[in-house]
Design a protein around this motif. Structure first.
Motif, PDB file in Angstrom:
ATOM      1  N   ALA A  98      10.866  -1.734   0.656  1.00  0.00           N
ATOM      2  CA  ALA A  98      11.227  -2.877   1.505  1.00  0.00           C
ATOM      3  C   ALA A  98      11.241  -4.161   0.693  1.00  0.00           C
ATOM      4  O   ALA A  98      12.123  -5.014   0.865  1.00  0.00           O
ATOM      5  CB  ALA A  98      10.253  -2.988   2.676  1.00  0.00           C
ATOM      6  N   LEU A  99      10.278  -4.312  -0.207  1.00  0.00           N
ATOM      7  CA  LEU A  99      10.240  -5.499  -1.064  1.00  0.00           C
ATOM      8  C   LEU A  99      11.453  -5.530  -1.980  1.00  0.00           C
ATOM      9  O   LEU A  99      12.045  -6.596  -2.193  1.00  0.00           O
ATOM     10  CB  LEU A  99       8.955  -5.528  -1.887  1.00  0.00           C
ATOM     11  CG  LEU A  99       8.815  -6.700  -2.865  1.00  0.00           C
ATOM     12  CD1 LEU A  99       8.875  -8.039  -2.125  1.00  0.00           C
ATOM     13  CD2 LEU A  99       7.509  -6.598  -3.668  1.00  0.00           C
ATOM     14  N   GLU A 132      -3.471  -2.015  -8.884  1.00  0.00           N
ATOM     15  CA  GLU A 132      -2.405  -1.209  -8.317  1.00  0.00           C
ATOM     16  C   GLU A 132      -1.281  -2.090  -7.766  1.00  0.00           C
ATOM     17  O   GLU A 132      -0.094  -1.790  -7.944  1.00  0.00           O
ATOM     18  CB  GLU A 132      -2.956  -0.305  -7.204  1.00  0.00           C
ATOM     19  CG  GLU A 132      -1.970   0.718  -6.683  1.00  0.00           C
ATOM     20  CD  GLU A 132      -1.509   1.707  -7.745  1.00  0.00           C
ATOM     21  OE1 GLU A 132      -0.396   2.249  -7.596  1.00  0.00           O
ATOM     22  OE2 GLU A 132      -2.261   1.936  -8.728  1.00  0.00           O
ATOM     23  N   TYR A 133      -1.662  -3.194  -7.112  1.00  0.00           N
ATOM     24  CA  TYR A 133      -0.666  -4.134  -6.599  1.00  0.00           C
ATOM     25  C   TYR A 133       0.151  -4.718  -7.751  1.00  0.00           C
ATOM     26  O   TYR A 133       1.380  -4.752  -7.707  1.00  0.00           O
ATOM     27  CB  TYR A 133      -1.371  -5.244  -5.828  1.00  0.00           C
ATOM     28  CG  TYR A 133      -0.456  -6.337  -5.322  1.00  0.00           C
ATOM     29  CD1 TYR A 133       0.169  -6.224  -4.087  1.00  0.00           C
ATOM     30  CD2 TYR A 133      -0.214  -7.487  -6.079  1.00  0.00           C
ATOM     31  CE1 TYR A 133       1.019  -7.218  -3.611  1.00  0.00           C
ATOM     32  CE2 TYR A 133       0.623  -8.491  -5.616  1.00  0.00           C
ATOM     33  CZ  TYR A 133       1.239  -8.350  -4.377  1.00  0.00           C
ATOM     34  OH  TYR A 133       2.069  -9.333  -3.930  1.00  0.00           O
ATOM     35  N   LYS A 134      -0.529  -5.183  -8.790  1.00  0.00           N
ATOM     36  CA  LYS A 134       0.170  -5.759  -9.933  1.00  0.00           C
ATOM     37  C   LYS A 134       1.078  -4.737 -10.609  1.00  0.00           C
ATOM     38  O   LYS A 134       2.193  -5.059 -11.025  1.00  0.00           O
ATOM     39  CB  LYS A 134      -0.840  -6.305 -10.940  1.00  0.00           C
ATOM     40  CG  LYS A 134      -1.602  -7.534 -10.463  1.00  0.00           C
ATOM     41  CD  LYS A 134      -2.603  -7.987 -11.504  1.00  0.00           C
ATOM     42  CE  LYS A 134      -3.348  -9.226 -11.036  1.00  0.00           C
ATOM     43  NZ  LYS A 134      -4.379  -9.651 -12.010  1.00  0.00           N
ATOM     44  N   LYS A 135       0.601  -3.497 -10.685  1.00  0.00           N
ATOM     45  CA  LYS A 135       1.402  -2.448 -11.315  1.00  0.00           C
ATOM     46  C   LYS A 135       2.705  -2.237 -10.551  1.00  0.00           C
ATOM     47  O   LYS A 135       3.790  -2.129 -11.150  1.00  0.00           O
ATOM     48  CB  LYS A 135       0.607  -1.142 -11.371  1.00  0.00           C
ATOM     49  CG  LYS A 135       1.371   0.017 -12.003  1.00  0.00           C
ATOM     50  CD  LYS A 135       0.534   1.284 -11.988  1.00  0.00           C
ATOM     51  CE  LYS A 135       1.328   2.458 -12.556  1.00  0.00           C
ATOM     52  NZ  LYS A 135       0.549   3.725 -12.486  1.00  0.00           N
ATOM     53  N   LYS A 136       2.625  -2.200  -9.212  1.00  0.00           N
ATOM     54  CA  LYS A 136       3.823  -1.974  -8.405  1.00  0.00           C
ATOM     55  C   LYS A 136       4.799  -3.146  -8.514  1.00  0.00           C
ATOM     56  O   LYS A 136       6.010  -2.951  -8.616  1.00  0.00           O
ATOM     57  CB  LYS A 136       3.428  -1.739  -6.948  1.00  0.00           C
ATOM     58  CG  LYS A 136       2.735  -0.401  -6.717  1.00  0.00           C
ATOM     59  CD  LYS A 136       2.290  -0.234  -5.270  1.00  0.00           C
ATOM     60  CE  LYS A 136       1.631   1.114  -5.051  1.00  0.00           C
ATOM     61  NZ  LYS A 136       1.146   1.263  -3.655  1.00  0.00           N
ATOM     62  N   VAL A 137       4.270  -4.361  -8.494  1.00  0.00           N
ATOM     63  CA  VAL A 137       5.137  -5.536  -8.624  1.00  0.00           C
ATOM     64  C   VAL A 137       5.770  -5.573 -10.001  1.00  0.00           C
ATOM     65  O   VAL A 137       6.955  -5.904 -10.152  1.00  0.00           O
ATOM     66  CB  VAL A 137       4.351  -6.834  -8.348  1.00  0.00           C
ATOM     67  CG1 VAL A 137       5.227  -8.062  -8.603  1.00  0.00           C
ATOM     68  CG2 VAL A 137       3.837  -6.866  -6.914  1.00  0.00           C
ATOM     69  N   LYS A 176       0.808  -1.216   0.000  1.00  0.00           N
ATOM     70  CA  LYS A 176       0.000   0.000   0.000  1.00  0.00           C
ATOM     71  C   LYS A 176       0.842   1.268   0.000  1.00  0.00           C
ATOM     72  O   LYS A 176       0.379   2.329  -0.416  1.00  0.00           O
ATOM     73  CB  LYS A 176      -0.931   0.008   1.214  1.00  0.00           C
ATOM     74  CG  LYS A 176      -1.960  -1.116   1.221  1.00  0.00           C
ATOM     75  CD  LYS A 176      -2.876  -1.074   0.018  1.00  0.00           C
ATOM     76  CE  LYS A 176      -3.948  -2.158   0.082  1.00  0.00           C
ATOM     77  NZ  LYS A 176      -4.800  -2.190  -1.127  1.00  0.00           N
ATOM     78  N   SER A 177       2.069   1.197   0.488  1.00  0.00           N
ATOM     79  CA  SER A 177       2.909   2.392   0.587  1.00  0.00           C
ATOM     80  C   SER A 177       4.189   2.235  -0.214  1.00  0.00           C
ATOM     81  O   SER A 177       4.615   1.120  -0.534  1.00  0.00           O
ATOM     82  CB  SER A 177       3.250   2.663   2.055  1.00  0.00           C
ATOM     83  OG  SER A 177       4.129   1.656   2.549  1.00  0.00           O
TER      84      SER A 177
END
Length: 354
Positions: A91-92, A124-129, A84-85
């Motif tokens: 961190a990932l 949004e999660y997929k985009k960040k990954v 989310k941030s």
């Protein structure tokens, strides 16, 4: 984007003339596992922290248990919150870079990765990954993690795959194609709920109990069961003023049944929505994996619960640690060379998420 919808161009064969590495990654909330085309397999608890206790200005990145044991660091479980941030994304990144470096993966060479992502991940999660994967690797694609597991085991012809994770359970119908939303059901019943129920039941029996969910998880992984077992499941229960030894067989059975019954209800629900002509073959081709699938007698328990639907056959034949990352690796190796060529050339404009 489908697996068969990859545009082929007329580039020279750049990839086959260069040293390269394919990897499959299962970035899970609890554990991350990696398989590589040069035969490496490794996994780690999805926790990262930065320690400056060694006096260095940059600090030392700690992973897994070492991170959890750190007393004064910024301990993060970046995937637990769904990225989310921006702090979670960073961190990932640190986690993956350190994990790969510790296991001899040189990101300066050509590395092509497929990353398994949960079926119900939002855009949004997929985009960040995806953005992070493109920064780390020469080429990357995201694929539904349950499809990855089914691909590795050759289960694409019609099966139900049940991934019993830490925070949720994903139930998915696999029938040749990458599953769509209508093929997938996610329910908020999983390993963590068993851990919490164990803590609650032990507290009822020993009110002074100091058992944590982490300890309960260890007991579940060692002794968790459904139905009668020969082991008496004797443990040392920490109390406020000492320890007491006792059997927790009953508490474990009740806690496991409490959650697995709800998971069976989810399997029943997804079966009730399929074409009746497919129902019989699907209920006789159920495959369970994930941390919770290791409970003793779980397959027999689910089969007994499914008798109201005419029965079913449950198999625990997917590797709970490496099933997804192995499947992602196989996909990466089997993708047409033209696909990876496009990534090298920077000509792939489509969203590489399937």
């Amino acid at each position: 984007m489908g697996l068969n919808n990859i545009v082929v161009d007329d580039m020279d064969d750049k990839i086959s003339n260069e040293e390269h590495l394919y990897i499959g990654i299962d970035a899970g909330m609890f554990k991350t596992s990696v398989c590589t085309s040069d035969g490496k397999r490794f996994s780690e608890r999805s926790v990262v922290a930065l320690s400056r206790s060694d006096g260095g200005s940059e600090g030392t990145v700690l992973l897994g248990r070492e991170a959890l044991d750190l007393k004064d660091g910024d301990i993060r479980e970046p995937l637990a919150g769904g990225l989310k941030s921006e702090e979670d994304v960073m961190a990932l990144r640190k986690f993956l870079e350190a994990l790969l470096a510790e296991n001899g993966i040189d990101l300066n060479r050509n590395v092509y990765a497929i990353v398994g992502v949960p079926s119900d991940s939002d855009k949004e999660y997929k985009k960040k990954v995806m953005e992070l994967s493109r920064e780390l690797f020469s080429g990357a694609m995201l694929v539904d993690e349950i499809f990855c597991a089914a691909y590795k085991k050759g289960l694409l012809g019609g099966s139900i795959i049940v991934d019993m994770g830490l925070d949720k359970t994903d139930i998915c119908i696999i029938n040749s194609e990458v599953p769509q939303d209508t093929d997938h059901l996610s329910i908020p019943c999983a390993g963590k709920d068993i851990d919490r129920e164990i803590v609650k039941l032990i507290k009822e029996r020993w009110p002074a109990s100091q058992v944590t969910e982490e300890v309960a998880r260890e007991w579940k992984e060692k002794y968790g069961h459904l139905g009668p077992v020969s082991d008496n499941c004797t443990v040392e229960v920490p109390l406020e003023d000492g320890n007491v030894q006792g059997s927790i067989a009953d508490e474990l059975e009740i806690a496991c049944e409490f959650v697995i019954t709800d998971i069976v209800s989810g399997i029943t629900r997804i079966l009730s929505d399929v074409d009746p002509d497919m129902r019989e073959s699907l209920r006789n081709n159920i495959h369970i994996f994930g941390g919770t699938s290791g409970l003793t007698n779980i397959g027999t328990f689910i089969e007994n619960e499914l008798k109201e639907l005419g029965g079913g056959k449950v198999r625990s034949d997917i590797d709970s640690v490496y099933g997804i990352s192995e499947g992602a690796l196989e996909l990466a190796k089997n993708m047409p060379p033209e696909f990876w060529k496009q990534l090298v050339a920077g000509k792939q404009d489509e969203e590489l998420i399937i």
